[in-house]
Design an enzyme around this catalytic site. Structure first.
Site, PDB file in Angstrom:
ATOM      1  N   HIS A 118       0.852  -1.185   0.000  1.00  0.00           N
ATOM      2  CA  HIS A 118       0.000   0.000   0.000  1.00  0.00           C
ATOM      3  C   HIS A 118       0.890   1.237   0.000  1.00  0.00           C
ATOM      4  O   HIS A 118       1.939   1.258   0.651  1.00  0.00           O
ATOM      5  CB  HIS A 118      -0.901   0.022   1.234  1.00  0.00           C
ATOM      6  CG  HIS A 118      -1.919  -1.081   1.237  1.00  0.00           C
ATOM      7  ND1 HIS A 118      -3.070  -0.998   0.513  1.00  0.00           N
ATOM      8  CD2 HIS A 118      -1.935  -2.284   1.861  1.00  0.00           C
ATOM      9  CE1 HIS A 118      -3.770  -2.112   0.695  1.00  0.00           C
ATOM     10  NE2 HIS A 118      -3.095  -2.909   1.507  1.00  0.00           N
TER      11      HIS A 118
ATOM     12  N   CYS B  66      -2.139   5.426  -4.517  1.00  0.00           N
ATOM     13  CA  CYS B  66      -2.847   4.153  -4.605  1.00  0.00           C
ATOM     14  C   CYS B  66      -3.926   4.206  -5.689  1.00  0.00           C
ATOM     15  O   CYS B  66      -4.047   3.297  -6.497  1.00  0.00           O
ATOM     16  CB  CYS B  66      -3.464   3.802  -3.261  1.00  0.00           C
ATOM     17  SG  CYS B  66      -4.294   2.205  -3.253  1.00  0.00           S
TER      18      CYS B  66
END
Length: 109
Positions: A21, A33
């Site tokens: 992430h 992201c």
């Protein structure tokens, strides 16, 4: 950090993997992201639709993992189209990496 691994054989992309992430912002507001997801999923969808190619796709339940493998034995014309779309994806991901290198890293294997 998002790790992008591109697997190649004879300079041709055979698979790619995204894991991790970015954590560049709060959940729902993480632009890195969102950008990486949009670029990669868009490329996968384009290959499946425009190249009529069934890809092997593995996804993580939490959204932090994507592994895509090209099928073996694609006809040359189809393979060239797939490569062009995946090369375009990599150019976009490299642009993100250039601007946000603390959140995304791309490696070739």
């Amino acid at each position: 950090m998002i790790h992008v691994t591109v697997f190649r054989k004879d300079k041709q992309i055979t698979a790619f993997e995204l894991s991790g992430h970015a954590d560049s912002g709060p959940y729902g507001y993480d632009l890195v992201c969102a950008g990486v997801s949009a670029v990669s999923i868009g490329a996968v969808n384009a290959v499946m639709e425009l190249c009529d190619t069934n890809l092997e796709i593995e996804q993580g339940a939490d959204g932090g993992y994507l592994h895509v493998t090209l099928p073996k034995g694609l006809p040359l014309e189809q393979l060239e189209k797939v490569q062009l779309l995946f090369d375009g994806m990599l150019i976009s991901l490299k642009s993100i990496e250039l601007e946000y290198s603390q959140f995304i890293k791309i490696v070739n294997k």
